[in-house]
Design an enzyme around this catalytic site. Structure first.
Site, PDB file in Angstrom:
ATOM      1  N   HIS A  49       0.942  -1.077  -0.165  1.00  0.00           N
ATOM      2  CA  HIS A  49       0.133   0.056   0.090  1.00  0.00           C
ATOM      3  C   HIS A  49       0.838   1.064   0.110  1.00  0.00           C
ATOM      4  O   HIS A  49       1.629   1.558   0.849  1.00  0.00           O
ATOM      5  CB  HIS A  49      -0.932   0.299   1.237  1.00  0.00           C
ATOM      6  CG  HIS A  49      -1.952  -1.099   1.384  1.00  0.00           C
ATOM      7  ND1 HIS A  49      -2.914  -1.311   0.372  1.00  0.00           N
ATOM      8  CD2 HIS A  49      -1.809  -2.444   2.090  1.00  0.00           C
ATOM      9  CE1 HIS A  49      -3.503  -2.612   0.599  1.00  0.00           C
ATOM     10  NE2 HIS A  49      -3.028  -2.952   1.652  1.00  0.00           N
ATOM     11  N   GLY A  82      -3.385  -3.033  -3.160  1.00  0.00           N
ATOM     12  CA  GLY A  82      -4.599  -3.634  -3.226  1.00  0.00           C
ATOM     13  C   GLY A  82      -5.631  -2.630  -3.957  1.00  0.00           C
ATOM     14  O   GLY A  82      -5.928  -1.614  -3.117  1.00  0.00           O
ATOM     15  N   TYR A 190      -7.306 -11.766   4.713  1.00  0.00           N
ATOM     16  CA  TYR A 190      -8.342 -11.154   3.884  1.00  0.00           C
ATOM     17  C   TYR A 190      -9.329 -12.082   3.803  1.00  0.00           C
ATOM     18  O   TYR A 190      -9.557 -13.240   3.841  1.00  0.00           O
ATOM     19  CB  TYR A 190      -7.689 -10.346   2.914  1.00  0.00           C
ATOM     20  CG  TYR A 190      -6.722  -9.217   3.237  1.00  0.00           C
ATOM     21  CD1 TYR A 190      -7.260  -8.016   3.860  1.00  0.00           C
ATOM     22  CD2 TYR A 190      -5.235  -9.196   3.048  1.00  0.00           C
ATOM     23  CE1 TYR A 190      -6.262  -7.239   4.277  1.00  0.00           C
ATOM     24  CE2 TYR A 190      -4.511  -8.315   3.410  1.00  0.00           C
ATOM     25  CZ  TYR A 190      -4.969  -7.062   3.790  1.00  0.00           C
ATOM     26  OH  TYR A 190      -4.332  -6.078   4.208  1.00  0.00           O
ATOM     27  N   ARG A 238      -2.315 -15.034  -4.495  1.00  0.00           N
ATOM     28  CA  ARG A 238      -1.377 -15.227  -3.434  1.00  0.00           C
ATOM     29  C   ARG A 238      -2.014 -16.150  -2.414  1.00  0.00           C
ATOM     30  O   ARG A 238      -3.161 -15.806  -1.865  1.00  0.00           O
ATOM     31  CB  ARG A 238      -1.392 -13.895  -2.820  1.00  0.00           C
ATOM     32  CG  ARG A 238      -0.319 -13.565  -1.459  1.00  0.00           C
ATOM     33  CD  ARG A 238       0.337 -12.447  -1.523  1.00  0.00           C
ATOM     34  NE  ARG A 238       1.283 -12.236  -0.202  1.00  0.00           N
ATOM     35  CZ  ARG A 238       2.376 -11.481  -0.323  1.00  0.00           C
ATOM     36  NH1 ARG A 238       2.309 -10.431  -0.928  1.00  0.00           N
ATOM     37  NH2 ARG A 238       3.130 -11.560   0.867  1.00  0.00           N
ATOM     38  N   HIS A 276      -2.661 -10.816   9.329  1.00  0.00           N
ATOM     39  CA  HIS A 276      -2.120  -9.678   9.918  1.00  0.00           C
ATOM     40  C   HIS A 276      -2.470  -9.899  11.473  1.00  0.00           C
ATOM     41  O   HIS A 276      -1.727  -9.107  12.011  1.00  0.00           O
ATOM     42  CB  HIS A 276      -3.005  -8.732   9.361  1.00  0.00           C
ATOM     43  CG  HIS A 276      -2.321  -8.143   7.836  1.00  0.00           C
ATOM     44  ND1 HIS A 276      -1.018  -7.908   7.801  1.00  0.00           N
ATOM     45  CD2 HIS A 276      -3.385  -7.769   6.955  1.00  0.00           C
ATOM     46  CE1 HIS A 276      -0.961  -7.586   6.447  1.00  0.00           C
ATOM     47  NE2 HIS A 276      -2.334  -7.538   5.988  1.00  0.00           N
ATOM     48  N   GLU A 277      -3.346 -10.545  12.050  1.00  0.00           N
ATOM     49  CA  GLU A 277      -3.569 -10.617  13.306  1.00  0.00           C
ATOM     50  C   GLU A 277      -2.321 -11.608  13.985  1.00  0.00           C
ATOM     51  O   GLU A 277      -2.390 -11.989  15.238  1.00  0.00           O
ATOM     52  CB  GLU A 277      -4.946 -11.197  13.528  1.00  0.00           C
ATOM     53  CG  GLU A 277      -5.345 -12.588  13.186  1.00  0.00           C
ATOM     54  CD  GLU A 277      -6.730 -12.799  12.976  1.00  0.00           C
ATOM     55  OE1 GLU A 277      -7.247 -13.596  13.687  1.00  0.00           O
ATOM     56  OE2 GLU A 277      -7.391 -12.138  12.043  1.00  0.00           O
TER      57      GLU A 277
END
Length: 410
Positions: A49, A82, A190, A238, A276-277
């Protein structure tokens, strides 16, 4: 004299290129994909990003300039930050999306800039699912993310099918914009990852329950996307090969999904590491160089993929590391972001999740671009970021950047 100087410079550049080529023969080797696209080399600029994906006054001029510089530098394949396939898929309110024909034109400037050079570019389609920082977010089940702000709305069966079509439509628009293909983001926790993992998918319909049902969302997206864009358009997926969270996919499930994705027509499978967590570092500088290439190698050694090259990623910042990984046969492609020692900012040592929450969404500056004109923005970013980081986590070691601009990559 001017012509003579130019000729001397050209000869010097050619001599340098000849001296470098043998050292990085694997990294600089071309690769032809099943869709017919030929990559000039094995280097992929992975998606990140940049804050440049949102059109300003109807223009993506800054995004075009950013990726043009990477193409000029010789990157074989570039993947954008993204882009959401719907408003529900936004990462944050009014984040970049590609859902209508009117949004196509600004992207043509980006693809035209890259195609001036021997480089290809894919647009990443990313639906944030429960990770979306807005009240419109959705997920397979109404389970709030530990790093999220809102409890997502559970998608109905009809909603799921419509969302699959959103991916295919966004890919079609990307093709119209001149992109060479798309990367479908199926990792990092995601939306697609949320369907695949029992941790976040508690459904009892055809999109949940067994692994076959939970993985159907991913395979159906690839299937409908391929049907929509044809055979001459690259699709990279991915795939999360290590979830690093409880309730994630088993290795056997990952292998089965990789094979199913190949059967549906993907051209490249990219390695995704960690949600991400997840509480395990994956991109911090404390992680050794190329620490996760063994995961990609393990999938190659399974022998189930007959036509699909594998890309490895995470903490591959130097060409020497990339060349070594390719020479050993751990992967077919290397995804790199940033790179060059002098451009690694000291505050990147902090937990990347903290980094993401501590800073506002600035446009990319000297942190990764390294261009002299970006340095003042980079200084403001690092000074302010230092203060915000320590308000969130007072125990973090302080990066000494506040009063020492000499450490910045100018």
């Amino acid at each position: 004299p001017l012509v003579t100087s130019f000729c001397k410079a050209a000869k010097m550049a050619a001599a340098v290129a000849e001296s470098i080529a043998p050292r990085y023969s694997h990294m600089l080797a071309p690769l032809e994909l099943r869709c017919g696209l030929t990559l000039a080399n094995r280097v992929i600029m992975g998606s990140m990003h940049t804050g440049l994906e949102e059109a300003h006054n109807g223009s993506l001029h800054k995004m075009a300039a950013f990726y043009e510089a990477r193409a000029k530098g010789g990157c074989g394949l570039i993947v954008t930050g993204g882009i959401a396939p719907s408003r529900e898929g936004w990462v944050s309110p009014f984040a970049a999306k590609l859902t209508t024909q009117s949004e196509v034109e600004p992207h043509r400037e980006v693809t035209a800039a890259v195609h001036q050079y021997d480089s290809k570019i894919l647009m990443q389609i990313l639906h944030s699912g429960r990770y979306g920082y807005h009240p419109l977010n959705v997920a397979p089940s109404p389970i709030k993310a530990p790093i999220g702000w809102f409890t997502p709305r559970a998608l109905s069966s009809a909603d799921v099918s419509r969302t699959v079509d959103d991916y295919a439509r966004s890919a079609t628009l990307a093709k119209d914009a001149g992109y060479d293909g798309v990367e479908i983001m199926g990792s990092e926790g995601y939306l697609i990852n949320q369907f695949i993992a029992s941790r976040t998918n508690k459904r009892t319909d055809e999109w949940g329950g067994s692994f076959e049902n939970r993985s159907r969302f991913a395979t159906e997206i690839v299937k409908r996307t391929r049907a929509a864009v044809g055979d001459d358009f690259a699709i990279m997926f991915r795939l999360s090969m290590l979830d690093l969270v409880e309730g994630g996919s088993s290795w056997e499930e990952t292998v089965m999904l990789a094979k199913a994705l190949e059967d549906e027509g993907v051209d490249i499978i990219n390695t995704g590491i960690g949600w991400h967590e997840a509480r395990i570092p994956t991109i911090a500088t404390s992680v050794p160089r190329g620490a996760f290439s063994w995961v990609t190698r393990k999938l190659k050694e399974e022998g189930v993929l007959l036509h699909t090259p594998l890309c490895t990623t995470n903490r591959i910042n130097l060409p020497e590391t990339a060349e070594s990984i390719l020479r050993q046969g751990d992967a077919d492609l290397i995804s790199m972001v940033g790179g060059r020692r002098q451009r690694e900012r000291i505050f990147f040592c902090c937990n990347p999740r903290v980094f993401a929450h501590a800073l506002p969404m600035p446009q990319i500056g000297a942190a990764v671009s390294g261009r002299p004109g970006d340095c003042e923005q980079g200084r403001r970013w690092s000074r302010g970021g230092d203060q915000r980081l320590h308000r969130l986590q007072p125990g973090l070691p302080r990066p000494h950047l506040q009063n020492d601009d000499s450490q910045l990559p100018c």
